[in-house]
Design an enzyme around this catalytic site. Sequence first.
Site, PDB file in Angstrom:
ATOM      1  N   ASP A 104      26.615  -1.281  37.496  1.00 15.82           N
ATOM      2  CA  ASP A 104      26.037  -0.722  36.406  1.00 15.82           C
ATOM      3  C   ASP A 104      24.543  -0.866  36.358  1.00 15.82           C
ATOM      4  OD1 ASP A 104      26.266   0.831  33.974  1.00 15.82           O
ATOM      5  OD2 ASP A 104      25.979  -0.614  32.919  1.00 15.82           O
TER       6      ASP A 104
ATOM      7  N   ASP B 255      28.688  -4.027  31.419  1.00 23.17           N
ATOM      8  CA  ASP B 255      28.622  -4.713  30.341  1.00 23.17           C
ATOM      9  C   ASP B 255      29.135  -3.742  29.081  1.00 23.17           C
ATOM     10  OD1 ASP B 255      26.784  -2.968  30.360  1.00 23.17           O
ATOM     11  OD2 ASP B 255      25.015  -4.267  29.841  1.00 23.17           O
TER      12      ASP B 255
ATOM     13  N   ASP C  74      32.540   0.654  30.922  1.00 25.61           N
ATOM     14  CA  ASP C  74      32.684  -0.281  32.384  1.00 25.61           C
ATOM     15  C   ASP C  74      34.188  -0.807  32.325  1.00 25.61           C
ATOM     16  OD1 ASP C  74      30.124   0.073  33.072  1.00 25.61           O
ATOM     17  OD2 ASP C  74      29.364  -1.411  31.785  1.00 25.61           O
TER      18      ASP C  74
END
Length: 874
Positions: free
Chosen positions: A326, A611, A615
């Site tokens: 990410d 995070d 996700d």
Amino acid sequence: MWFNESSEEIVKTLSSDIINGLSSEEVKIRLEKDGLNKLQGKKKKSFLQLFISQINDIMIYILLVAAIISAIVGEISDAIIILFVIFINAIIGVIQESKAEKALEALKNMSTPKALVKRDGQIIEVSSEEVVVGDIVVIDAGRYIPADLRLIETANLKIEESAFTGESVPSEKNSDIIAEENNVPIGDQHNMAFMSTLATYGRGLGIVIATGMNTQIGKIAKMLDAEEENITPLQKKLAQLGKILGFMAVGISIIMFIVSMFQGRDFLEMFMTSISLAVAAIPEGLPAIVAIVLALGVQRMIKENAIIRKLPSVETLGSVNIICSDKTGTLTINKMTVKKYYVNGEINTLDEINLNNDESKILVHGMILCNDATSKSGVQTGDPTEVALIDVGNKLNIFKEDLNTSHERVNEIPFDSDRKLMTTVNSYNNAFTVFTKGAIDSILKISNKILVNGEIKEFTNEEKNKILSASNIMSDDALRVLALGYKNIENEHVAIDELEENLIFVGFMGMIDPPREEVKGSIQVSKNAGIRTIMITGDHKNTAVAIAKELGIANDISEAMSGSEIDSYSDEEFTKIVNNYRVFARVSPEHKVKIVKAFKSHGNIVSMTGDGVNDAPSLKAADIGVAMGITGTDVAKGAADMVLTDDNFTTIVKAVEEGRNIFNNIKKSILFLLSCNLGEVVALFVAILLNWASPLLPIHILWVNLITDSFPALSLGVDPGDKSVMDVPPRNPKESLFAGKMGKLLIINGILIGITTLFAFVLGEYLYPESLRHAQTMAFVVLSVSQLFYSLAMRNETKSLFQVGILKNKWLIASVLFGILLQFIIITIPFTAEIFKVYSLEFKDWVIVILISLIPFVVNEIIKIFFRMNERKK
């Protein structure tokens, strides 16, 4: 789709009322129909279920059968030892797994406890669980969104969705219809608000269109719930090995049964011999030793800021060849930061700013004074872009509190998403100054002069084009641009509609959520180790590509794909092209899972870092999910296999290195145990085929497998890591445990240990022809001690013990000495000697067995010389 329908149509469809809201009676009916507004999940496994799952293994089944048969024929001590190791192995597994599967629990806890709704013509505060479809919800800054809403009214509304969409800044919201019919990413649905996101600015009114498991966050919960557990490569290999050894044990028993019939042996003796061979074929301590080595590896990784939630994940790290990361908060610092500014026709970095010239001074002062955010002593409030402007002043020792005191604000026009401007009037230089900041095109429209080198000049079209070009250069670098204009007025009582006209253009600042400084080096280390880094983000493509280029992940925008583009491909089509891309932008949770699965379908071992709430499904779908410990949500941590306590991408690389070393150590332990067991099989098999008396008793084999072998195997499991492990490509997860030299060494050493054991037995019979027990004792000691010495040669497949360092693995040296001491005690003490049916050896016997036991070690050191010679030739 709710976003492309008018709010009036939606209110009518859901039988609600914007003015009065729902009635209390209607709320009760809808609660009964749809249930409470909360997330559901699977029933948690009980301790007993966890325990049973740990013993659900072919190798364990074979051991249980062996224990039952041993008990039936009266070998109670054998049965107890087998059951003991099974129990220990299961308990270790339960302890490690009992803390897993907390993701859904964390998702439930994210629901806000209270919500403002219109009911019976009044605005009341209710528990978020009592919110129903059709409720009219009042939104204001600082309040969480209780359910999925279609916005009806907004006033400068901004909602923080970074944990949900991956965007660095709050999303601006309005109630306008979105024209597109389908495939509008969640981050672009400006007239929608989603459960568990946070309103940071302005206010609004929305109608509930989905609650509980029907919300976007509920869909994530369902995906988490439905995602199957991954089986790691090592688990697969051990399962296959268990089956092979199981069939091997059965085969050996059948062969021995047939051979014994031809030899005319006693039935009970034949049966016990067959059991002995079956026990010899299976390394009983293997599951427990692998679990303990993994657990010790977990403890080492905690010191490297990586917490492993599931033991097999340690091994999986060593095979990782793709890290899907990410962007926001993982590759970047998750904080908007001003990087460049423009005044006097030039773009400069913030480090080059000179407050001695009027343009720079007014630009900094204006950006701070025309600002509603705060940033002091690490505590920030307000819009992240405004916080970034305050931090410019903090860096230059110009503090907002001091400026506000000396330049008091006397009037203002708040920010408006239509105007894209904010204006304040401040006392400044014994008069009053209007400061207006906003989008570059909006500032240019209301400016007719420009400040250049301390002089106020007419603002020509040529100058405006020059400024737009500079702005585009910053935008191409994915910098978010905010411009400033000002003008001096004689008094504070100027009409509001006259404040934002005829301004003097000063300059602009460009900001971005910048990459973490250490990440670029870590990505390069990953490249050298054959690991690809893939950026997956909810942010815009241009922003993602700019960060990716800076970090060395991608070269240009052709290597990037958006979520809407992903939707245009079927799963099969997308899988074929996925390897051509390094950046995936503007993606939804479903896209992330699709990307991870596409990479996995090519045989890759995929790690996914993240995070946010969005996700969690992809973290669970990956071979190993890595969550951020500081900025990460509880949802992400609960779904992940590994949590980073320092949120540092570099820690992932260190964890991969540790994972590779741990796997190598586990491989050493497994091959050590199998070599030893093969030696036992060779010794018994040859003796029975030659119609000799059995050189070893079942209890001897169990003792060596479970006790004598275990300590060296564990010590090999904590062998110091090889520094060059990150200079080679990732291990192929399909590669056999016996690939390369290790398979050859396994066979050579198995035969070698078996022959030396038989040699000791034959020598014992020759020296003491009247005592079979004496000969069996010598064979027992040689089998045990030769394996202890052999473990020293297992530390490296090509380097000698002296090259890797004799004392570098002190645990292994201690294990060898402790093992020899145990053998001495068992043979010497009458009580244990009777249990093990052994004879107390004399001093000369000990000298003989020690010398024979050194043979496998010496032969291995000689073999390594030839291995090294071949490597030098290559």
